[in-house]
Design a protein around this motif. Structure first.
Motif, mmCIF file in Angstrom:
data_model
loop_
_atom_site.group_PDB
_atom_site.id
_atom_site.type_symbol
_atom_site.label_atom_id
_atom_site.label_comp_id
_atom_site.label_asym_id
_atom_site.label_seq_id
_atom_site.Cartn_x
_atom_site.Cartn_y
_atom_site.Cartn_z
ATOM 1 N N GLY A 6 76.945 106.354 35.640
ATOM 2 C CA GLY A 6 77.470 107.687 35.374
ATOM 3 C C GLY A 6 77.866 107.869 33.927
ATOM 4 O O GLY A 6 77.658 108.940 33.343
ATOM 5 N N GLN A 7 78.442 106.814 33.311
ATOM 6 C CA GLN A 7 78.831 106.896 31.909
ATOM 7 C C GLN A 7 77.612 106.994 30.998
ATOM 8 O O GLN A 7 77.615 107.739 30.017
ATOM 9 N N ARG A 8 76.567 106.280 31.348
ATOM 10 C CA ARG A 8 75.332 106.361 30.550
ATOM 11 C C ARG A 8 74.730 107.762 30.656
ATOM 12 O O ARG A 8 74.147 108.265 29.704
ATOM 13 N N ARG A 9 74.873 108.388 31.837
ATOM 14 C CA ARG A 9 74.341 109.741 31.991
ATOM 15 C C ARG A 9 75.139 110.729 31.143
ATOM 16 O O ARG A 9 74.570 111.650 30.553
ATOM 17 N N ARG A 10 76.441 110.528 31.041
ATOM 18 C CA ARG A 10 77.250 111.373 30.166
ATOM 19 C C ARG A 10 76.827 111.182 28.712
ATOM 20 O O ARG A 10 76.828 112.132 27.927
ATOM 21 N N LEU A 11 76.483 109.947 28.369
ATOM 22 C CA LEU A 11 75.991 109.693 27.017
ATOM 23 C C LEU A 11 74.677 110.420 26.775
ATOM 24 O O LEU A 11 74.435 110.949 25.682
ATOM 25 N N ASP A 12 73.801 110.458 27.801
ATOM 26 C CA ASP A 12 72.553 111.222 27.677
ATOM 27 C C ASP A 12 72.850 112.678 27.306
ATOM 28 O O ASP A 12 72.195 113.260 26.455
ATOM 29 N N VAL A 13 73.844 113.253 27.993
ATOM 30 C CA VAL A 13 74.210 114.640 27.720
ATOM 31 C C VAL A 13 74.757 114.770 26.297
ATOM 32 O O VAL A 13 74.426 115.708 25.569
ATOM 33 N N ALA A 14 75.591 113.821 25.895
ATOM 34 C CA ALA A 14 76.146 113.852 24.536
ATOM 35 C C ALA A 14 75.031 113.826 23.496
ATOM 36 O O ALA A 14 75.075 114.552 22.493
ATOM 37 N N ILE A 15 74.019 113.003 23.728
ATOM 38 C CA ILE A 15 72.884 112.937 22.805
ATOM 39 C C ILE A 15 72.153 114.273 22.767
ATOM 40 O O ILE A 15 71.710 114.740 21.719
ATOM 41 N N GLY A 16 72.065 114.922 23.932
ATOM 42 C CA GLY A 16 71.363 116.203 24.000
ATOM 43 C C GLY A 16 72.081 117.328 23.282
ATOM 44 O O GLY A 16 71.450 118.273 22.809
ATOM 45 N N ILE A 17 73.420 117.253 23.184
ATOM 46 C CA ILE A 17 74.170 118.359 22.584
ATOM 47 C C ILE A 17 74.784 117.997 21.241
ATOM 48 O O ILE A 17 75.538 118.788 20.668
ATOM 49 N N VAL A 18 74.453 116.827 20.705
ATOM 50 C CA VAL A 18 75.068 116.377 19.454
ATOM 51 C C VAL A 18 74.827 117.367 18.314
ATOM 52 O O VAL A 18 75.657 117.519 17.416
ATOM 53 N N GLY A 19 73.699 118.057 18.340
ATOM 54 C CA GLY A 19 73.374 119.007 17.273
ATOM 55 C C GLY A 19 73.810 120.428 17.548
ATOM 56 O O GLY A 19 73.349 121.349 16.883
ATOM 57 N N LYS A 20 74.711 120.632 18.526
ATOM 58 C CA LYS A 20 75.150 121.971 18.932
ATOM 59 C C LYS A 20 73.942 122.885 19.184
ATOM 60 O O LYS A 20 73.772 123.908 18.529
ATOM 61 N N PRO A 21 73.091 122.520 20.136
ATOM 62 C CA PRO A 21 71.873 123.314 20.351
ATOM 63 C C PRO A 21 72.175 124.708 20.880
ATOM 64 O O PRO A 21 73.188 124.935 21.539
ATOM 65 N N ASP A 22 71.294 125.629 20.560
ATOM 66 C CA ASP A 22 71.373 126.967 21.138
ATOM 67 C C ASP A 22 70.805 126.975 22.548
ATOM 68 O O ASP A 22 71.181 127.807 23.374
ATOM 69 N N LEU A 23 69.881 126.044 22.807
ATOM 70 C CA LEU A 23 69.208 125.964 24.104
ATOM 71 C C LEU A 23 69.174 124.512 24.544
ATOM 72 O O LEU A 23 68.749 123.633 23.784
ATOM 73 N N LEU A 24 69.635 124.254 25.776
ATOM 74 C CA LEU A 24 69.686 122.902 26.308
ATOM 75 C C LEU A 24 68.832 122.809 27.563
ATOM 76 O O LEU A 24 68.989 123.593 28.499
ATOM 77 N N PHE A 25 67.924 121.828 27.577
ATOM 78 C CA PHE A 25 67.098 121.545 28.750
ATOM 79 C C PHE A 25 67.698 120.347 29.486
ATOM 80 O O PHE A 25 67.907 119.288 28.891
ATOM 81 N N LEU A 26 67.955 120.509 30.771
ATOM 82 C CA LEU A 26 68.511 119.437 31.595
ATOM 83 C C LEU A 26 67.538 119.120 32.732
ATOM 84 O O LEU A 26 67.221 119.994 33.535
ATOM 85 N N ASP A 27 67.097 117.890 32.804
ATOM 86 C CA ASP A 27 66.161 117.473 33.850
ATOM 87 C C ASP A 27 66.894 116.554 34.820
ATOM 88 O O ASP A 27 67.272 115.437 34.453
ATOM 89 N N GLU A 28 67.102 117.036 36.055
ATOM 90 C CA GLU A 28 67.829 116.271 37.074
ATOM 91 C C GLU A 28 69.101 115.675 36.458
ATOM 92 O O GLU A 28 69.284 114.452 36.428
#
Length: 296
Positions: free
Chosen positions: A140-162
């Motif tokens: 679960g912690q690694r999955r939170r890290l995945d999300v952190a990596i996805g939003i590190v650049g303050k994206p305008d659009l975020l794609f989440l796969d499962e």
């Protein structure tokens, strides 16, 4: 519009995977894309991310045709895949700080720099693990890290796969809160694909159902539920017999039932879930009764 898709088509050889997909997504909107395996979800997402060129149609993401998006455009996207090949020897804080540096040249007026590393770590609930090596994190912690990596650049659009695959109930609830904060407070548009229909119902402002290469339904969970006749079931006991009655207006039916029968016991109202609605819509389409898009 953050995403604008009209008449999107994709053909592999003689097989039409997408046959005229139409939908939009606005700023700050959470949109769930649902559909059976082989419906074209992955192909659609890859086209939106710019990794695959469509055969035909109009596609604009953040005002740009994805296949022509440059590095500044890509910096405005966040992608969270089902798994990410990380480096177990990195510490959480070090990795996020390192990745954030890549976004420095590509700031937009609204998002002039990447998220502060400590703020990001706190946002995804990893504050207690900031100096821990990635190899020592739980699933679960690694999955939170995945999300952190996805939003590190303050994206305008975020794609989440499962996004919550492998989460325990507590981590899943925290993640849902995070998604709502990103959309409501950061104004982030989020497009998620999931097989967890209960999760889609909790997270999404709008749900798109993709089947046979087309969007066959587009609306909020409540709006989609009203498309399926008999969406509620009323169950009760009277005179020693058990009764079940499907109805589109459970409140009215129960009121009339109680007014006409004072011997009602074990009264139960079962409302249609998103899973019930989804299955009914897909079955209707596969039987040839739902060729037209049910847009609301």
């Amino acid at each position: 519009m953050v995403i604008e898709v009209r008449d999107l088509r994709m053909r592999y050889g003689t097989v039409d995977v997408l046959r005229g997909v139409d939908f939009t997504a606005r700023r700050g909107e959470v949109v769930a894309l649902l559909g059976p395996n082989g419906a074209g979800k992955t192909t659609t997402i890859e086209i939106l991310e710019g990794f695959r060129a469509p055969s035909a149609g109009h596609v604009r993401v953040l005002g740009v045709e994805p296949v022509h998006g440059d590095e500044a455009w890509r910096a405005r996207l966040g992608v969270v895949l089902q798994s990410w090949r990380d480096h177990g020897r990195w510490k959480v804080r070090e990795l996020l700080h390192h990745l954030g540096r890549y976004y420095q040249p590509y700031g937009t007026p609204e998002r002039s720099r990447p998220m502060d590393t400590d703020e990001l770590i706190k946002t995804v609930g990893l504050a207690e693990h900031a100096d821990k090596k990635i190899a020592r994190l739980s699933g679960g912690q690694r999955r939170r890290l995945d999300v952190a990596i996805g939003i590190v650049g303050k994206p305008d659009l975020l794609f989440l796969d499962e996004p919550t695959a492998g989460f325990d109930p507590h981590a899943r609830r925290d993640f849902h809160d995070l998604v709502h904060r990103l959309a409501d407070l950061e104004g982030m548009t989020i497009l998620l694909t999931t097989h967890d229909l209960a999760e889609a119902e909790k997270l999404a402002d709008r749900i798109l159902v993709l089947a046979g290469g087309r969007i066959i339904a587009d609306g909020s969970p409540d709006q989609l539920g009203r498309q399926v006749a008999g969406q509620s079931e009323v169950r009760w006991t009277s005179g020693g017999q058990r009764h079940v009655h499907p109805t589109e207006d459970a409140t009215r039916f129960v009121r009339e039932l109680l007014a006409g029968d004072d011997g009602v016991t074990e009264l139960e109202v079962r409302r249609s879930t998103l899973e019930d609605t989804y299955m009914a819509l897909v079955q209707r389409f596969e039987s040839g009764q739902g060729e037209e898009v049910a847009a609301l």
